[in-house]
Design a protein around this motif. Structure first.
Motif, PDB file in Angstrom:
ATOM      1  N   GLN A   1       6.431  -4.849 -52.270  1.00  0.00           N
ATOM      2  CA  GLN A   1       5.582  -3.654 -52.065  1.00  0.00           C
ATOM      3  C   GLN A   1       6.429  -2.705 -51.146  1.00  0.00           C
ATOM      4  O   GLN A   1       6.219  -1.219 -51.408  1.00  0.00           O
ATOM      5  CB  GLN A   1       4.381  -3.968 -50.900  1.00  0.00           C
ATOM      6  CG  GLN A   1       3.364  -3.213 -50.715  1.00  0.00           C
ATOM      7  CD  GLN A   1       2.761  -2.643 -52.125  1.00  0.00           C
ATOM      8  OE1 GLN A   1       2.567  -3.581 -52.930  1.00  0.00           O
ATOM      9  NE2 GLN A   1       2.292  -1.450 -52.321  1.00  0.00           N
ATOM     10  N   ARG A   2       7.266  -3.146 -50.172  1.00  0.00           N
ATOM     11  CA  ARG A   2       8.357  -2.160 -49.588  1.00  0.00           C
ATOM     12  C   ARG A   2       9.095  -1.469 -50.545  1.00  0.00           C
ATOM     13  O   ARG A   2       9.259  -0.262 -50.336  1.00  0.00           O
ATOM     14  CB  ARG A   2       8.792  -2.897 -48.170  1.00  0.00           C
ATOM     15  CG  ARG A   2       9.876  -2.057 -47.919  1.00  0.00           C
ATOM     16  CD  ARG A   2      10.761  -2.905 -46.649  1.00  0.00           C
ATOM     17  NE  ARG A   2      11.220  -4.080 -47.059  1.00  0.00           N
ATOM     18  CZ  ARG A   2      12.444  -4.206 -47.853  1.00  0.00           C
ATOM     19  NH1 ARG A   2      13.007  -3.125 -47.976  1.00  0.00           N
ATOM     20  NH2 ARG A   2      12.840  -5.445 -48.240  1.00  0.00           N
ATOM     21  N   LEU A   3       9.860  -2.354 -51.485  1.00  0.00           N
ATOM     22  CA  LEU A   3      10.610  -1.690 -52.621  1.00  0.00           C
ATOM     23  C   LEU A   3       9.717  -0.747 -53.428  1.00  0.00           C
ATOM     24  O   LEU A   3      10.391   0.178 -53.741  1.00  0.00           O
ATOM     25  CB  LEU A   3      11.269  -2.814 -53.391  1.00  0.00           C
ATOM     26  CG  LEU A   3      12.242  -3.625 -52.617  1.00  0.00           C
ATOM     27  CD1 LEU A   3      12.842  -4.906 -53.186  1.00  0.00           C
ATOM     28  CD2 LEU A   3      13.481  -2.799 -52.165  1.00  0.00           C
ATOM     29  N   LYS A   4       8.755  -1.060 -53.705  1.00  0.00           N
ATOM     30  CA  LYS A   4       7.845  -0.202 -54.619  1.00  0.00           C
ATOM     31  C   LYS A   4       7.522   1.192 -53.896  1.00  0.00           C
ATOM     32  O   LYS A   4       7.654   2.330 -54.456  1.00  0.00           O
ATOM     33  CB  LYS A   4       6.418  -0.891 -54.909  1.00  0.00           C
ATOM     34  CG  LYS A   4       6.476  -2.132 -56.045  1.00  0.00           C
ATOM     35  CD  LYS A   4       5.376  -2.445 -56.320  1.00  0.00           C
ATOM     36  CE  LYS A   4       5.372  -3.623 -57.421  1.00  0.00           C
ATOM     37  NZ  LYS A   4       4.060  -4.116 -57.877  1.00  0.00           N
ATOM     38  N   HIS A   5       7.320   1.070 -52.379  1.00  0.00           N
ATOM     39  CA  HIS A   5       7.243   2.169 -51.744  1.00  0.00           C
ATOM     40  C   HIS A   5       8.473   3.125 -51.881  1.00  0.00           C
ATOM     41  O   HIS A   5       8.370   4.192 -51.921  1.00  0.00           O
ATOM     42  CB  HIS A   5       6.692   1.774 -50.368  1.00  0.00           C
ATOM     43  CG  HIS A   5       5.273   1.622 -50.215  1.00  0.00           C
ATOM     44  ND1 HIS A   5       4.369   2.453 -50.594  1.00  0.00           N
ATOM     45  CD2 HIS A   5       4.772   0.674 -49.865  1.00  0.00           C
ATOM     46  CE1 HIS A   5       3.214   1.701 -50.174  1.00  0.00           C
ATOM     47  NE2 HIS A   5       3.305   0.710 -49.777  1.00  0.00           N
ATOM     48  N   GLU A   6       9.550   2.336 -51.654  1.00  0.00           N
ATOM     49  CA  GLU A   6      11.255   2.951 -51.625  1.00  0.00           C
ATOM     50  C   GLU A   6      11.196   3.610 -52.904  1.00  0.00           C
ATOM     51  O   GLU A   6      11.580   4.449 -53.089  1.00  0.00           O
ATOM     52  CB  GLU A   6      11.927   2.197 -51.459  1.00  0.00           C
ATOM     53  CG  GLU A   6      12.080   1.558 -49.889  1.00  0.00           C
ATOM     54  CD  GLU A   6      12.938   0.397 -49.690  1.00  0.00           C
ATOM     55  OE1 GLU A   6      13.172   0.069 -48.601  1.00  0.00           O
ATOM     56  OE2 GLU A   6      13.907   0.077 -50.585  1.00  0.00           O
ATOM     57  N   LYS A   7      10.731   2.785 -54.139  1.00  0.00           N
ATOM     58  CA  LYS A   7      10.828   3.330 -55.514  1.00  0.00           C
ATOM     59  C   LYS A   7       9.967   4.744 -55.488  1.00  0.00           C
ATOM     60  O   LYS A   7      10.492   5.860 -56.077  1.00  0.00           O
ATOM     61  CB  LYS A   7      10.379   2.438 -56.290  1.00  0.00           C
ATOM     62  CG  LYS A   7      10.419   2.843 -57.937  1.00  0.00           C
ATOM     63  CD  LYS A   7       9.988   1.859 -58.651  1.00  0.00           C
ATOM     64  CE  LYS A   7       9.951   2.472 -60.240  1.00  0.00           C
ATOM     65  NZ  LYS A   7       9.461   1.323 -61.300  1.00  0.00           N
ATOM     66  N   GLY A   8       8.636   4.648 -55.037  1.00  0.00           N
ATOM     67  CA  GLY A   8       7.868   5.873 -55.014  1.00  0.00           C
ATOM     68  C   GLY A   8       8.462   6.951 -54.465  1.00  0.00           C
ATOM     69  O   GLY A   8       8.700   8.166 -54.897  1.00  0.00           O
ATOM     70  N   ASP A   9       9.269   6.816 -53.242  1.00  0.00           N
ATOM     71  CA  ASP A   9       9.900   7.956 -52.455  1.00  0.00           C
ATOM     72  C   ASP A   9      11.062   8.519 -53.242  1.00  0.00           C
ATOM     73  O   ASP A   9      11.270   9.580 -53.568  1.00  0.00           O
ATOM     74  CB  ASP A   9      10.461   7.236 -50.973  1.00  0.00           C
ATOM     75  CG  ASP A   9       9.204   6.960 -50.038  1.00  0.00           C
ATOM     76  OD1 ASP A   9       9.453   6.097 -49.145  1.00  0.00           O
ATOM     77  OD2 ASP A   9       7.998   7.490 -50.514  1.00  0.00           O
TER      78      ASP A   9
END
Length: 330
Positions: A265-273
């Motif tokens: 989830q954290r990496l997905k957020h980073e990906k979104g950023d």
């Protein structure tokens, strides 16, 4: 009017009081035409106009005598006719004497600059008048008819004496030199502006190359993040498979799976950023490319126009050189 004196002259008879003509010669040769003894406002008084004209005529006679090494010069014109009736033929004589004095004065370069700033037809007419009156001055026949009247002076020009030849050559060289300097300055300005535009174009190209490099870096970072997400997904799938095969370790695996999910989830957020940053970079690059393309197109048009102007200037320079050649043969 090229000397920018006031009041402006609207017709030839405005010169009949001698004020503007005297101001011109005072500007050109202050030593022989001191700024005193003239009545500026005398339009309605013929006597005052005649007095102004007599002072102008006397100063010109002294000036021409000095040019001729003390030889007496009598300017034959009827000043009374000019003052009382605005006689055109006599006024044209006076104007020609003023032109002669101006082109023989200390500030003749300024007079020539005024001449070459006029339209071609006016330049041609003034050159004809200058040649005619200088020829008559050289031959001692200043009393001949003025070009503005019905009289014609068809005598063959005499270049037999060094004094006449040198004076005529120096005036012709002065005209050609002034025009050549003007053309050279125009060409140099065009070339400098073209060089500046080329330099600005190179700077814009470097900016675009820098932005392209940043875009490539963003794409590389995105690829790395995508690879990390894919690896984590595979690892999660492997853990879930192990969980189903080993119920005894379900609790531990569930904790690890939850941790992995949180990491994903954290990496997905980073990906979104990163995706948001990439979108922002794309928009900025698109705007930069649009602006740069418009600027480059505008500069190219400007450079083409300047090149055309440069070609026209070079063509004019060739024309002037042809004129100079014809004048030398003449």
């Amino acid at each position: 009017n090229a000397f920018d004196f006031n009041p402006k002259v609207e017709k030839v008879t405005d010169l009949s009081d001698g004020v503007i003509l005297y101001k011109i010669l005072e500007f050109c040769e202050a030593k022989h035409f001191p700024g005193n003894g003239l009545t500026n406002d005398c339009k309605g008084d013929p006597q005052l106009k005649e007095r102004n004209l007599q002072r102008l005529s006397s100063c010109m006679e002294i000036f021409f005598e000095d040019l001729k090494g003390g030889v007496n010069q009598n300017l034959t014109m009827d000043l009374s006719k000019i003052a009382y009736t605005d006689d055109a033929s006599e006024l044209y004589k006076l104007i020609e004497y003023v032109i002669l004095a101006a082109i023989q004065s200390e500030r003749r370069e300024a007079v020539v600059q005024n001449i070459i700033s006029m339209d071609q037809e006016t330049q041609r007419k003034l050159m004809e008048i200058c040649e005619d009156v200088m020829k008559r001055f050289d031959s001692g026949e200043l009393s001949g008819p003025a070009q503005g009247t019905d009289g014609e002076n068809n005598e063959t020009e005499d270049f037999t004496t060094p004094e006449k030849s040198n004076r005529r050559a120096s005036f012709g060289d002065l005209i050609l030199s002034a025009k050549s300097v003007a053309l050279k300055g125009s060409n140099e300005e065009l070339e400098a502006e073209i060089a500046q535009l080329r330099e600005e174009n190179q700077k814009l190209k470097k900016k675009i190359e820098g932005k392209d490099a940043k875009i490539k870096m963003v794409y590389m970072e995105k690829a790395e993040q995508a690879e990390k997400i894919e690896n984590l997904t595979h690892e999660l799938e492997k853990k879930e498979l192990e969980k189903s095969m080993d119920n005894s370790q379900r609790g531990k695996k569930n904790d690890k799976a939850a941790e992995q999910r949180r990491n994903i989830q954290r990496l997905k957020h980073e990906k979104g950023d990163l995706m948001d940053q990439l979108t922002e970079y794309k928009e900025k690059i698109s705007t930069l490319k649009t602006n740069a393309t418009a600027q480059i197109t505008s500069m190219k048009k400007k450079m083409e126009k300047m090149q055309d102007d440069l070609d026209v200037a070079n063509s004019k320079a060739l024309d002037y050189m042809m004129v100079a050649s014809k004048m030398e043969r003449y």
